[in-house]
Design a protein around this motif. Structure first.
Motif, PDB file in Angstrom:
ATOM      1  N   TYR A   1       0.865  -1.183   0.000  1.00 29.13           N
ATOM      2  CA  TYR A   1       0.000   0.000   0.000  1.00 29.13           C
ATOM      3  C   TYR A   1       0.898   1.228   0.000  1.00 29.13           C
ATOM      4  CZ  TYR A   1      -3.771   3.194   1.348  1.00 29.13           C
ATOM      5  OH  TYR A   1      -4.682   4.207   1.378  1.00 29.13           O
TER       6      TYR A   1
ATOM      7  N   ASP B   1      -1.859   4.997  -3.829  1.00 31.31           N
ATOM      8  CA  ASP B   1      -3.121   4.737  -3.140  1.00 31.31           C
ATOM      9  C   ASP B   1      -3.639   5.922  -2.341  1.00 31.31           C
ATOM     10  OD1 ASP B   1      -3.605   1.840  -3.645  1.00 31.31           O
ATOM     11  OD2 ASP B   1      -1.675   1.617  -2.639  1.00 31.31           O
ATOM     12  N   HIS B   2      -2.743   6.679  -1.735  1.00 36.56           N
ATOM     13  CA  HIS B   2      -3.142   7.632  -0.704  1.00 36.56           C
ATOM     14  C   HIS B   2      -2.193   8.829  -0.706  1.00 36.56           C
ATOM     15  CE1 HIS B   2      -3.475   9.188   3.468  1.00 36.56           C
ATOM     16  NE2 HIS B   2      -4.683   8.680   3.465  1.00 36.56           N
TER      17      HIS B   2
ATOM     18  N   ASN C   1       1.622   5.372   0.168  1.00 39.25           N
ATOM     19  CA  ASN C   1       1.158   6.640   0.716  1.00 39.25           C
ATOM     20  C   ASN C   1       2.222   7.704   0.465  1.00 39.25           C
ATOM     21  OD1 ASN C   1      -0.226   8.605   2.285  1.00 39.25           O
ATOM     22  ND2 ASN C   1       0.963   8.046   4.087  1.00 39.25           N
TER      23      ASN C   1
ATOM     24  N   GLN D   1     -11.031  12.119   3.717  1.00 38.09           N
ATOM     25  CA  GLN D   1     -11.588  11.024   4.518  1.00 38.09           C
ATOM     26  C   GLN D   1     -11.088  11.081   5.958  1.00 38.09           C
ATOM     27  OE1 GLN D   1      -9.928  10.234   1.486  1.00 38.09           O
ATOM     28  NE2 GLN D   1     -11.860  10.264   0.371  1.00 38.09           N
TER      29      GLN D   1
ATOM     30  N   THR E   1      -5.744  12.401   3.187  1.00 41.60           N
ATOM     31  CA  THR E   1      -5.648  12.798   4.590  1.00 41.60           C
ATOM     32  C   THR E   1      -5.060  14.194   4.660  1.00 41.60           C
ATOM     33  OG1 THR E   1      -5.412  10.571   5.497  1.00 41.60           O
ATOM     34  CG2 THR E   1      -4.482  12.354   6.789  1.00 41.60           C
TER      35      THR E   1
ATOM     36  N   LEU F   1      -8.078   9.380  -5.379  1.00 47.90           N
ATOM     37  CA  LEU F   1      -7.205   8.805  -4.364  1.00 47.90           C
ATOM     38  C   LEU F   1      -7.706   9.154  -2.962  1.00 47.90           C
ATOM     39  CD1 LEU F   1      -5.433   8.648  -6.935  1.00 47.90           C
ATOM     40  CD2 LEU F   1      -3.458   9.138  -5.472  1.00 47.90           C
ATOM     41  N   ALA F   2      -7.362   8.304  -2.002  1.00 47.53           N
ATOM     42  CA  ALA F   2      -7.670   8.596  -0.600  1.00 47.53           C
ATOM     43  C   ALA F   2      -6.856   9.805  -0.154  1.00 47.53           C
ATOM     44  CB  ALA F   2      -7.360   7.394   0.273  1.00 47.53           C
TER      45      ALA F   2
ATOM     46  N   GLN G   1      -1.182  12.258   1.712  1.00 48.10           N
ATOM     47  CA  GLN G   1      -1.293  12.949   2.997  1.00 48.10           C
ATOM     48  C   GLN G   1      -0.638  14.310   2.840  1.00 48.10           C
ATOM     49  OE1 GLN G   1      -0.243  10.565   6.376  1.00 48.10           O
ATOM     50  NE2 GLN G   1       0.232  12.329   7.663  1.00 48.10           N
TER      51      GLN G   1
END
Length: 361
Positions: free
Chosen positions: A84, A108-109, A86, A176, A150, A147-148, A111
């Protein structure tokens, strides 16, 4: 002895280079230079070795990881290894074309750090003109790419008044998750502690705001909350415990049990250019130094919380007690606890506002 389990996550500090000058940066005061950074092939080998060891998540960080042109290749390789991925970023370099390439690579993510809820304070803290506007534009690109997302709200005395607005910003942009992280005092943040540390009243107000928002936004926004240890009565399990579930690779290839571990200058941290990731994880003397509970002295040794907080933070123990093996001063049982609280109260009331900005390497 506690059974050694495989780590869950690896933080890859690809570079210490960064266009921002944040005064709370956790990078060391002595920054790695670009000429000393690991090359693409070495980073790919590290990723493969980490996956074989059992790592599930890889976090691309820095400095600013997007100054590395090979970032998409590294993301693509990590995804091929089943990890995964980030990206931890300031986002000031995340333009539309780079977002498209990273999304295609399988990121995936994302931040994104925010230094405030509005431009004036945010750009002042970042030491970078138009940083806030660039971050907002990047947030939209992340959401459009599917994409996710934060938001990392880094909070301290000079921006805590905007905490409610920071939470509102996370809702507005469709994040999210928001991590409301009070500054932790290592690296540049330790150097700037007197200009950053909140008052006890500010912390109490911030905690009340977070608790109310968690109730109000349940099911809509996940809120993680990290408080400053200086007002705590019990230490937190720093990184889940020394060398238990996490490791960090510096730009020049040192493998660390946490991102601030280089402050423990009595330890020798081995480089992934000289020894494999799995071997360092399993048997490096630096990783073994504070792993588990055998190293602890009273009151940690025999404490009912010994395998909950794992003795707290070794870097903080060294910084405040002068001994990395001492009880973390965040613990109320530490003989240094009251001095730590008094220091926090004195510095937070001193009225210091000027920053020593992080160097741009």
């Amino acid at each position: 002895m506690t059974k050694l389990e495989p780590p869950l996550a690896m933080l890859m500090e690809l570079t210490h280079r960064c266009p921002l000058k944040c005064p709370y940066c956790s990078n060391p005061l002595a920054l790695d230079r670009a000429r000393d950074e690991l090359d693409t092939a070495t980073w790919k080998r590290v990723i493969s070795e980490a996956a074989s060891l059992g790592v599930l998540q890889v976090h691309f960080s820095g400095g600013e990881p997007m100054v590395r042109n090979d970032l998409p290749d590294l993301v693509r390789h990590a995804r091929a290894e089943g990890l995964y991925t980030n990206l931890i970023t300031s986002a000031v370099l995340l333009n539309a074309s780079r977002m498209a390439v990273l999304a295609e690579a399988g990121l995936d993510h994302v931040q994104i750090s925010f230094q405030g809820a509005e431009q004036k304070i945010a750009d002042h803290v970042a030491g970078f003109r138009d940083a806030h506007a660039k971050k907002l534009a990047a947030v939209r690109r992340v959401r459009e790419a599917g994409l996710a997302l934060t938001l990392n709200a880094v909070m301290h005395r000079q921006n805590l008044r905007q905490l409610t607005e920071m939470i509102g910003l996370a809702v507005e942009v469709g994040a999210q998750r928001i991590e409301i992280a009070h500054v932790q005092y290592y690296g540049w943040a330790l150097k700037n502690r007197a200009a950053l540390i909140p008052t006890r009243a500010q912390l109490a107000e911030a905690t009340a705001i977070v608790e109310a928002a968690r109730t109000r936004l349940a099911g809509k926004l996940t809120i993680d909350y990290v408080v400053p240890d200086y007002y705590a009565s019990r230490p937190k399990a720093c990184m889940g415990g020394w060398a238990r579930r996490f490791f960090n690779i510096t730009p020049s290839g040192k493998m660390l049990p946490c991102h601030a571990a280089e402050s423990l200058t009595h330890l020798i941290f081995e480089r992934v250019t000289e020894r494999g990731v799995a071997d360092i994880w399993a048997s490096s003397p630096a990783f073994e130094a504070y792993r588990g509970t055998a190293w602890m002295a009273p009151p940690c040794q025999g404490c009912a919380r010994a395998e909950i907080d794992w003795g707290g933070c070794r870097c903080q123990a060294l910084a405040l007690a002068g001994d990395a093996a001492a009880t973390d001063p965040a613990c109320g049982l530490s003989p240094h606890h009251e001095a730590m609280v008094a220091l926090a109260e004195a510095e937070s009331a001193a009225g210091i506002e000027e920053f020593a900005y992080r160097m741009i390497s």
